[in-house]
Design a protein around this motif. Structure first.
Motif, short mmCIF file in Angstrom:
data_model
loop_
_atom_site.label_atom_id
_atom_site.label_comp_id
_atom_site.label_asym_id
_atom_site.label_seq_id
_atom_site.Cartn_x
_atom_site.Cartn_y
_atom_site.Cartn_z
N LEU A 80 50.37 86.79 21.06
CA LEU A 80 49.72 85.58 20.59
C LEU A 80 50.65 84.39 20.82
CD1 LEU A 80 47.23 84.35 19.20
CD2 LEU A 80 48.34 84.81 17.01
N ASP A 81 50.15 83.36 21.49
CA ASP A 81 50.96 82.21 21.88
C ASP A 81 50.60 80.96 21.08
OD1 ASP A 81 53.09 81.31 23.63
OD2 ASP A 81 51.57 80.12 24.68
N ASN A 82 49.79 81.11 20.05
CA ASN A 82 49.41 80.01 19.17
C ASN A 82 49.60 80.43 17.72
OD1 ASN A 82 46.77 79.38 21.37
ND2 ASN A 82 48.25 77.82 20.86
N ASP A 83 49.69 79.44 16.85
CA ASP A 83 49.66 79.70 15.41
C ASP A 83 48.27 79.38 14.91
OD1 ASP A 83 52.40 80.28 15.39
OD2 ASP A 83 52.93 78.18 15.08
N PRO A 84 47.63 80.32 14.20
CA PRO A 84 46.31 80.04 13.66
C PRO A 84 46.35 78.86 12.68
CG PRO A 84 46.87 82.36 13.45
CD PRO A 84 48.10 81.65 13.90
N VAL A 85 45.39 77.97 12.78
CA VAL A 85 45.32 76.80 11.91
C VAL A 85 44.77 77.17 10.54
CG1 VAL A 85 44.23 74.53 11.64
CG2 VAL A 85 45.08 75.23 13.87
N ALA A 86 43.89 78.15 10.50
CA ALA A 86 43.12 78.45 9.29
C ALA A 86 43.91 79.22 8.22
CB ALA A 86 41.87 79.25 9.65
N PHE A 93 49.90 88.19 11.35
CA PHE A 93 49.05 87.54 12.34
C PHE A 93 49.54 86.12 12.56
CE2 PHE A 93 44.96 85.36 13.53
CZ PHE A 93 44.86 85.95 14.77
N TRP A 94 50.45 85.97 13.52
CA TRP A 94 51.04 84.67 13.82
C TRP A 94 51.57 84.72 15.24
CZ3 TRP A 94 49.99 80.83 10.73
CH2 TRP A 94 50.66 79.61 10.86
N SER A 95 51.96 83.59 15.78
CA SER A 95 52.47 83.60 17.16
C SER A 95 53.60 84.61 17.29
CB SER A 95 52.93 82.20 17.58
OG SER A 95 54.00 81.77 16.79
N GLY A 96 53.62 85.28 18.43
CA GLY A 96 54.65 86.26 18.70
C GLY A 96 54.24 87.70 18.45
N ILE A 97 53.08 87.93 17.80
CA ILE A 97 52.65 89.30 17.57
C ILE A 97 51.95 89.86 18.82
CG2 ILE A 97 52.40 88.97 15.08
CD1 ILE A 97 49.23 89.37 15.86
N GLU A 98 52.04 91.14 18.98
CA GLU A 98 51.39 91.81 20.09
C GLU A 98 49.97 92.22 19.67
OE1 GLU A 98 53.25 95.03 22.94
OE2 GLU A 98 52.66 95.95 21.03
N LEU A 99 49.04 92.13 20.63
CA LEU A 99 47.66 92.53 20.35
C LEU A 99 46.98 92.98 21.62
CD1 LEU A 99 45.33 89.95 21.04
CD2 LEU A 99 47.10 88.92 19.63
#
Length: 131
Positions: A80-86, A93-99
């Protein structure tokens, strides 16, 4: 490898192909060949459905970029290359996690470059469960 599950993980991925089928004149997605041909370092935009715990609006939908790390049977592993706004910053669940994700989730693509290829080779903050 299991896909993200809304009830288990608190988020999941929406199917970009379904959005396109519902509104083909207004919801563009890259062609299937491009979506199935991603390589490490490419960026794929995906649609995330996120549980936010607000009784009045319990689900947020966000489009975010994922950096492709590797190809796996049935799709890809990405970071994940973004930080969720919500939601607030967290370890799950934040930038840098694998999915994991598949070609049918991809709604846009940015091609790789030297920088993104190097980033794709780095270890994620948290690996996706392999079982």
């Amino acid at each position: 490898m299991r896909e993200p599950d809304f009830d288990l993980d608190g988020w999941c991925l929406d199917d970009g192909e379904e959005y396109h089928r519902a509104a083909p004149d207004t919801f563009w997605i890259p062609d299937r060949v491009a979506r199935e041909g991603l390589q490490p370092g490419d960026l794929a935009k995906l649609i995330f459905r996120i549980s936010v715990g607000d009784p009045e609006a319990p689900v947020a939908v966000e489009r975010m970029w994922v950096l492709v790390r590797e190809r796996i049977p049935g799709g890809y592993l990405g970071i994940l290359d973004n930080d969720p706004v919500a939601i607030e910053e967290n370890e799950e669940f934040w930038s840098g996690i694998e999915l994991p994700f598949a070609a049918h989730h991809v709604v846009n693509i940015n091609e790789r470059n030297e920088n993104t290829i190097a980033l794709a080779a780095q270890e994620p903050k948290r690996h996706w469960p392999k079982s």
